[in-house]
Design a protein around this motif. Structure first.
Motif, PDB file in Angstrom:
ATOM      1  N   PHE A   1      10.021  -9.561 -14.400  1.00 15.62           N
ATOM      2  CA  PHE A   1      10.861  -9.330 -13.421  1.00 15.62           C
ATOM      3  C   PHE A   1      11.347 -10.704 -12.821  1.00 15.62           C
ATOM      4  O   PHE A   1      10.387 -11.494 -12.514  1.00 15.62           O
ATOM      5  N   LYS A   2      12.397 -10.622 -12.004  1.00 18.30           N
ATOM      6  CA  LYS A   2      12.903 -11.940 -11.257  1.00 18.30           C
ATOM      7  C   LYS A   2      13.176 -11.624  -9.776  1.00 18.30           C
ATOM      8  O   LYS A   2      14.088 -10.730  -9.488  1.00 18.30           O
ATOM      9  N   VAL A   3      12.537 -12.289  -8.812  1.00 20.27           N
ATOM     10  CA  VAL A   3      13.259 -12.014  -7.503  1.00 20.27           C
ATOM     11  C   VAL A   3      14.621 -12.701  -7.178  1.00 20.27           C
ATOM     12  O   VAL A   3      14.653 -13.927  -7.474  1.00 20.27           O
ATOM     13  N   LEU A   4      15.659 -11.924  -6.938  1.00 18.30           N
ATOM     14  CA  LEU A   4      16.869 -12.559  -7.147  1.00 18.30           C
ATOM     15  C   LEU A   4      17.136 -13.248  -5.621  1.00 18.30           C
ATOM     16  O   LEU A   4      17.833 -14.175  -5.459  1.00 18.30           O
ATOM     17  N   THR A   5      16.583 -12.497  -4.397  1.00 19.44           N
ATOM     18  CA  THR A   5      16.845 -13.028  -3.277  1.00 19.44           C
ATOM     19  C   THR A   5      15.589 -12.461  -2.406  1.00 19.44           C
ATOM     20  O   THR A   5      15.340 -11.299  -2.676  1.00 19.44           O
ATOM     21  N   GLY A   6      15.235 -13.211  -1.271  1.00 21.71           N
ATOM     22  CA  GLY A   6      14.242 -12.477  -0.469  1.00 21.71           C
ATOM     23  C   GLY A   6      12.786 -12.948  -1.234  1.00 21.71           C
ATOM     24  O   GLY A   6      12.706 -13.791  -2.028  1.00 21.71           O
ATOM     25  N   SER A   7      11.773 -12.280  -0.645  1.00 21.30           N
ATOM     26  CA  SER A   7      10.564 -12.434  -1.441  1.00 21.30           C
ATOM     27  C   SER A   7       9.860 -11.034  -1.708  1.00 21.30           C
ATOM     28  O   SER A   7       9.935 -10.069  -0.728  1.00 21.30           O
ATOM     29  N   LEU A   8       8.859 -10.823  -2.654  1.00 23.65           N
ATOM     30  CA  LEU A   8       8.292  -9.452  -2.890  1.00 23.65           C
ATOM     31  C   LEU A   8       6.391  -9.984  -2.830  1.00 23.65           C
ATOM     32  O   LEU A   8       6.333 -10.917  -3.272  1.00 23.65           O
ATOM     33  N   THR A   9       5.961  -8.896  -2.602  1.00 20.40           N
ATOM     34  CA  THR A   9       4.409  -9.039  -2.622  1.00 20.40           C
ATOM     35  C   THR A   9       3.966  -7.998  -3.772  1.00 20.40           C
ATOM     36  O   THR A   9       4.233  -6.988  -3.620  1.00 20.40           O
ATOM     37  N   GLU A  10       3.260  -8.508  -4.740  1.00 18.43           N
ATOM     38  CA  GLU A  10       2.875  -7.835  -5.902  1.00 18.43           C
ATOM     39  C   GLU A  10       1.335  -7.416  -5.679  1.00 18.43           C
ATOM     40  O   GLU A  10       0.632  -8.545  -5.648  1.00 18.43           O
ATOM     41  N   THR A  11       0.719  -6.299  -5.866  1.00 18.75           N
ATOM     42  CA  THR A  11      -0.670  -6.241  -5.983  1.00 18.75           C
ATOM     43  C   THR A  11      -1.117  -5.499  -7.166  1.00 18.75           C
ATOM     44  O   THR A  11      -0.564  -4.601  -7.682  1.00 18.75           O
ATOM     45  N   ILE A  12      -2.109  -6.223  -7.929  1.00 16.07           N
ATOM     46  CA  ILE A  12      -2.413  -6.039  -9.403  1.00 16.07           C
ATOM     47  C   ILE A  12      -3.703  -5.019  -8.823  1.00 16.07           C
ATOM     48  O   ILE A  12      -4.580  -5.404  -8.211  1.00 16.07           O
ATOM     49  N   PHE A  13      -3.819  -3.875  -9.677  1.00 12.92           N
ATOM     50  CA  PHE A  13      -5.105  -3.066  -9.674  1.00 12.92           C
ATOM     51  C   PHE A  13      -5.707  -2.850 -11.114  1.00 12.92           C
ATOM     52  O   PHE A  13      -5.044  -3.031 -11.991  1.00 12.92           O
ATOM     53  N   SER A  14      -6.970  -2.413 -11.182  1.00 11.46           N
ATOM     54  CA  SER A  14      -7.536  -1.853 -12.341  1.00 11.46           C
ATOM     55  C   SER A  14      -7.802  -0.665 -11.924  1.00 11.46           C
ATOM     56  O   SER A  14      -8.274  -0.065 -11.006  1.00 11.46           O
ATOM     57  N   VAL A  15      -8.167   0.147 -13.175  1.00 14.31           N
ATOM     58  CA  VAL A  15      -8.618   1.545 -13.236  1.00 14.31           C
ATOM     59  C   VAL A  15      -9.876   1.576 -14.037  1.00 14.31           C
ATOM     60  O   VAL A  15      -9.691   1.536 -15.171  1.00 14.31           O
ATOM     61  N   ASP A  16     -10.955   2.243 -13.613  1.00 17.77           N
ATOM     62  CA  ASP A  16     -12.143   2.545 -14.587  1.00 17.77           C
ATOM     63  C   ASP A  16     -12.459   3.968 -14.388  1.00 17.77           C
ATOM     64  O   ASP A  16     -13.036   4.270 -13.471  1.00 17.77           O
ATOM     65  N   PRO A  17     -12.063   4.577 -15.552  1.00 14.06           N
ATOM     66  CA  PRO A  17     -12.524   5.949 -15.604  1.00 14.06           C
ATOM     67  C   PRO A  17     -13.749   6.479 -15.430  1.00 14.06           C
ATOM     68  O   PRO A  17     -14.241   7.535 -14.732  1.00 14.06           O
ATOM     69  N   THR A  18     -14.678   5.559 -15.631  1.00 12.70           N
ATOM     70  CA  THR A  18     -16.151   5.819 -15.487  1.00 12.70           C
ATOM     71  C   THR A  18     -16.637   5.800 -14.181  1.00 12.70           C
ATOM     72  O   THR A  18     -17.743   6.173 -13.719  1.00 12.70           O
ATOM     73  N   GLU A  19     -15.728   5.117 -13.032  1.00 11.88           N
ATOM     74  CA  GLU A  19     -15.843   5.080 -11.880  1.00 11.88           C
ATOM     75  C   GLU A  19     -15.096   5.917 -10.761  1.00 11.88           C
ATOM     76  O   GLU A  19     -14.728   5.729  -9.740  1.00 11.88           O
ATOM     77  N   GLY A  20     -14.602   6.978 -11.608  1.00 10.61           N
ATOM     78  CA  GLY A  20     -13.601   8.180 -10.903  1.00 10.61           C
ATOM     79  C   GLY A  20     -12.150   7.680 -10.941  1.00 10.61           C
ATOM     80  O   GLY A  20     -11.346   8.617 -10.630  1.00 10.61           O
ATOM     81  N   GLY A  21     -11.723   6.578 -11.404  1.00 10.93           N
ATOM     82  CA  GLY A  21     -10.352   6.359 -11.636  1.00 10.93           C
ATOM     83  C   GLY A  21      -9.640   5.886 -10.663  1.00 10.93           C
ATOM     84  O   GLY A  21      -8.324   5.887 -10.772  1.00 10.93           O
TER      85      GLY A  21
END
Length: 236
Positions: free
Chosen positions: A145-165
């Motif tokens: 994706f490309k920000v056309l105008t303004g700004s955005l904040t992106e947060t990345i997550f991980s999911v581990d099923p062994t830790e409850g997901g």
């Protein structure tokens, strides 16, 4: 110096027997079909680099995207660096996105489909100040994706099923206007407009087309299907 348009890569040759055949104009060690592919690849790159000097519209961008995906030039289904280059070079006039999608008071943001093919979909998104989407994946689709105008904040997550997901935050990144971000098919993230006064617009490309995705509950990790329509809407 000789200039030809379209590219002059082969010509008709008449043998003494009267038989006619096509021969390449430029002799090289490469197969003529490989040579043609190289010409087409250079044409596409020239096309979107030229458009970086002027405002493009979504229709012409859609044609470039379609040309790329129909060519089959990507090395594998998850390798679309050419699309990232296109988004990085091309600039759109504000009327393009302002005329296609407008701020909406309900939901996390407003989404509008601007291009669609068998192998891709392109969406423009509008984010009012403080709006965000749910933590979600892309259901196996590569994306950028490309920000056309303004700004955005992106947060990345991980999911581990062994830790409850339960989604675990990995990183936060502020994406400024004209920046391009790409993701592999296994991304889990959340995007928000953390600015208090400025509306943000962004353009998103998915391959294969993104029709629905999994949304994650931040407290329990429970997943639900969401439809990627006007809003990211939870499906019953």
């Amino acid at each position: 110096m000789h200039i030809y348009s379209p590219p002059y890569v082969e010509c008709s040759f008449v043998e003494q027997t009267g038989a006619k055949k096509m021969i390449p104009v430029a002799y090289c060690t490469k197969d003529i079909h490989h040579y043609r592919d190289e010409i087409e690849r250079n044409e596409l790159e020239t096309d979107y680099k030229f458009r970086s000097m002027v405002f493009a519209d979504f229709a012409s961008f859609s044609n470039l995207i379609n040309k790329y995906f129909e060519s089959g030039r990507q090395k594998k289904a998850t390798d679309h660096l050419e699309v990232v280059k296109m988004l990085s070079h091309i600039h759109f006039h504000p009327k393009e996105w302002e005329g296609r999608v407008s701020p909406c008071s309900s939901g996390g943001y407003t989404r509008a489909l601007v291009a669609f093919g068998y192998k891709y979909s392109v969406h423009v998104l509008c984010w009012k100040p403080g709006q965000q989407n749910v933590i979600h994946d892309h259901n196996g689709s590569w994306s950028c994706f490309k920000v056309l105008t303004g700004s955005l904040t992106e947060t990345i997550f991980s999911v581990d099923p062994t830790e409850g997901g339960k989604p675990k935050k990995i990183s936060d990144k502020k994406v400024e206007s004209s920046e391009v971000v790409q993701h592999t098919a296994d991304v889990i993230h959340q995007v928000s407009n953390s600015d208090s006064s400025t509306i943000a617009y962004s353009l998103h490309v998915y391959s294969p087309p993104l029709k629905k995705c999994h949304g994650y509950c931040p407290d329990t990790g429970k997943t639900s299907w969401y439809g990627c329509n006007h809003h990211l809407t939870k499906l019953q």
